[in-house]
Design a protein around this motif. Sequence first.
Motif, PDB file in Angstrom:
ATOM      1  N   LEU A 147     -20.040  15.331  43.522  1.00 30.41           N
ATOM      2  CA  LEU A 147     -20.611  14.508  43.057  1.00 30.41           C
ATOM      3  C   LEU A 147     -21.530  15.537  41.399  1.00 30.41           C
ATOM      4  O   LEU A 147     -22.338  16.482  42.433  1.00 30.41           O
ATOM      5  N   GLY A 148     -21.319  14.282  40.567  1.00 35.32           N
ATOM      6  CA  GLY A 148     -21.811  15.738  39.852  1.00 35.32           C
ATOM      7  C   GLY A 148     -21.173  14.597  38.389  1.00 35.32           C
ATOM      8  O   GLY A 148     -21.215  13.469  38.269  1.00 35.32           O
ATOM      9  N   ASN A 159      -7.058  20.033  25.603  1.00 40.13           N
ATOM     10  CA  ASN A 159      -8.414  19.648  26.564  1.00 40.13           C
ATOM     11  C   ASN A 159      -9.416  20.894  26.860  1.00 40.13           C
ATOM     12  O   ASN A 159      -8.800  21.708  27.309  1.00 40.13           O
ATOM     13  N   TRP A 160     -10.766  19.959  27.234  1.00 37.86           N
ATOM     14  CA  TRP A 160     -11.339  20.780  27.762  1.00 37.86           C
ATOM     15  C   TRP A 160     -12.849  20.174  27.967  1.00 37.86           C
ATOM     16  O   TRP A 160     -13.071  18.596  27.990  1.00 37.86           O
ATOM     17  N   GLY A 161     -13.448  21.164  29.095  1.00 36.90           N
ATOM     18  CA  GLY A 161     -14.401  20.488  30.146  1.00 36.90           C
ATOM     19  C   GLY A 161     -15.279  20.722  30.405  1.00 36.90           C
ATOM     20  O   GLY A 161     -14.929  22.670  30.672  1.00 36.90           O
ATOM     21  N   VAL A 162     -16.520  20.262  30.720  1.00 38.88           N
ATOM     22  CA  VAL A 162     -17.381  21.581  31.465  1.00 38.88           C
ATOM     23  C   VAL A 162     -18.062  20.610  32.484  1.00 38.88           C
ATOM     24  O   VAL A 162     -18.857  18.977  32.110  1.00 38.88           O
ATOM     25  N   GLY A 163     -18.621  20.988  33.693  1.00 37.60           N
ATOM     26  CA  GLY A 163     -19.120  20.483  34.779  1.00 37.60           C
ATOM     27  C   GLY A 163     -20.934  20.420  35.221  1.00 37.60           C
ATOM     28  O   GLY A 163     -20.147  21.860  35.973  1.00 37.60           O
ATOM     29  N   PHE A 164     -21.166  19.789  36.144  1.00 39.85           N
ATOM     30  CA  PHE A 164     -22.598  20.686  37.384  1.00 39.85           C
ATOM     31  C   PHE A 164     -22.180  19.703  38.158  1.00 39.85           C
ATOM     32  O   PHE A 164     -21.939  18.156  38.319  1.00 39.85           O
ATOM     33  N   PHE A 165     -21.773  20.069  39.553  1.00 39.38           N
ATOM     34  CA  PHE A 165     -21.420  19.199  40.756  1.00 39.38           C
ATOM     35  C   PHE A 165     -22.288  20.151  41.641  1.00 39.38           C
ATOM     36  O   PHE A 165     -23.006  20.974  41.867  1.00 39.38           O
ATOM     37  N   SER A 166     -22.833  18.826  42.275  1.00 42.93           N
ATOM     38  CA  SER A 166     -23.472  19.787  43.902  1.00 42.93           C
ATOM     39  C   SER A 166     -22.055  19.818  44.624  1.00 42.93           C
ATOM     40  O   SER A 166     -21.277  19.938  44.838  1.00 42.93           O
ATOM     41  N   ASP A 167     -22.959  20.759  45.153  1.00 41.93           N
ATOM     42  CA  ASP A 167     -21.422  21.451  46.539  1.00 41.93           C
ATOM     43  C   ASP A 167     -21.494  20.846  47.703  1.00 41.93           C
ATOM     44  O   ASP A 167     -21.022  21.391  48.807  1.00 41.93           O
ATOM     45  N   TYR A 180     -24.680  23.861  44.477  1.00 43.41           N
ATOM     46  CA  TYR A 180     -24.482  23.111  43.925  1.00 43.41           C
ATOM     47  C   TYR A 180     -23.259  24.175  42.994  1.00 43.41           C
ATOM     48  O   TYR A 180     -22.961  25.172  43.084  1.00 43.41           O
ATOM     49  N   SER A 181     -22.665  23.641  41.631  1.00 42.51           N
ATOM     50  CA  SER A 181     -20.955  24.506  41.103  1.00 42.51           C
ATOM     51  C   SER A 181     -21.167  24.334  39.790  1.00 42.51           C
ATOM     52  O   SER A 181     -21.677  23.234  39.355  1.00 42.51           O
ATOM     53  N   LEU A 182     -20.434  25.374  38.937  1.00 41.20           N
ATOM     54  CA  LEU A 182     -20.708  24.859  37.839  1.00 41.20           C
ATOM     55  C   LEU A 182     -19.380  24.823  36.793  1.00 41.20           C
ATOM     56  O   LEU A 182     -18.677  25.989  37.413  1.00 41.20           O
ATOM     57  N   ASN A 183     -18.747  25.027  36.373  1.00 39.51           N
ATOM     58  CA  ASN A 183     -17.135  24.258  36.296  1.00 39.51           C
ATOM     59  C   ASN A 183     -16.532  24.100  34.774  1.00 39.51           C
ATOM     60  O   ASN A 183     -17.475  23.688  33.842  1.00 39.51           O
TER      61      ASN A 183
END
Length: 382
Positions: A147-148, A159-167, A180-183
């Motif tokens: 979930l993020g 292509n490129w991207g960044v994300g912030f997600f719950s672990d 949490y995770s930083l991607n």
Amino acid sequence: MKKNIVCKAAAFFALLSVAASSFAQVSGKIDNTDFKIKFNGRVNLDLGSFLGAEDGKPNRNGISANDCRLGVIADFDSVWQAKLEVSHSAGKISFKDVYVKRSFTSTGSEVQFGNFFFPFGYKRAGLGYKFVDTSVADATFSPWRKLGIAYQSFSNKFNWGVGFFSDGDVDNGKKVNQGYSLNAYALARPVFSDGNVLHFTASGIITHPSASVTFSSPMPLMFTSFPLVKTNALDAYNYGRLEIAALGIVRRFYAEARFLKSWVNLPNERVEKSDYGDKVTKQDNYDGAYGFYVQASWRILGEMQNYNKKTGLAGNPTGRALEVLARFDRTDLDQFGAANNLTLGVNYFFNKYLRVRVNYVHAAIKDGADIDALCSRVQFSF
């Protein structure tokens, strides 16, 4: 309890039957808003057998109606999309893709919020799996849906991207500490024309986990959860994962290679409590886990290999096709053991809805016995 599961399963398959009878999109206007709905779903029927399994090893054979899904995708105002997908597997009903997405056509980008895969590993391929199941290295290091929120940009070259997600998992929303995770990822595509593709990818994840971390390397067969190698539970402050990948397509030929690495930052000391006093043990960080695999396929009959520019993954043909393929992967968990796997396969596609996959798997475990298995999957999707 069993009666409840049976009722849920019956209801799920009833919905699946209703959706399967309506492949066409449903479109219209609601309050002057363009609105379009499409149903999607799939059923996997898996059959497998271990060849020459010894006592104490996994069962010699197994069969399962694995991962039956039903979903709905809603598009509106040309830029918004929402998706809800549920799955019935192993007697449980769970959420899969649950998200809302906003596209920006002027910049070729999108923002996505919900429960979904972020580009890392091959596990997110879904229907596009070349084999019955993902590689051991992918199963060990690649994350599941989380979930993020993520921002991604797409073009013919990059292509490129960044994300912030719950672990944590979307089905476990009551847990207070979810971590949490930083991607982040980047993909460069120097070749993309006339059925030929070449791209290179680098992806990274930094995770502050919600609980202890365990790396487990399962046999690549969906009808069993037999682990080839597995670490102890690691009480990590945080841990990182890195992926470097390359993919090439030359008309009917496809090849892909991925390298995955993980490192875990541990407390300097580990305290074990007992009635006789605490035992303090010094410990170093765990950074010896890695895996890699190479896989290739040749389409003997049918159209050229398909490729999805947004996901950076190869796809299934839309018509009748026959494909032969091979994969070698290795997973090394340092002091916890290592495993090599060779998978040979044949895929036959009747059409874009029905396909059959047959795999032979040979697993060689360090300081352990070799394991051989034969498995197949009949997959219906819409």
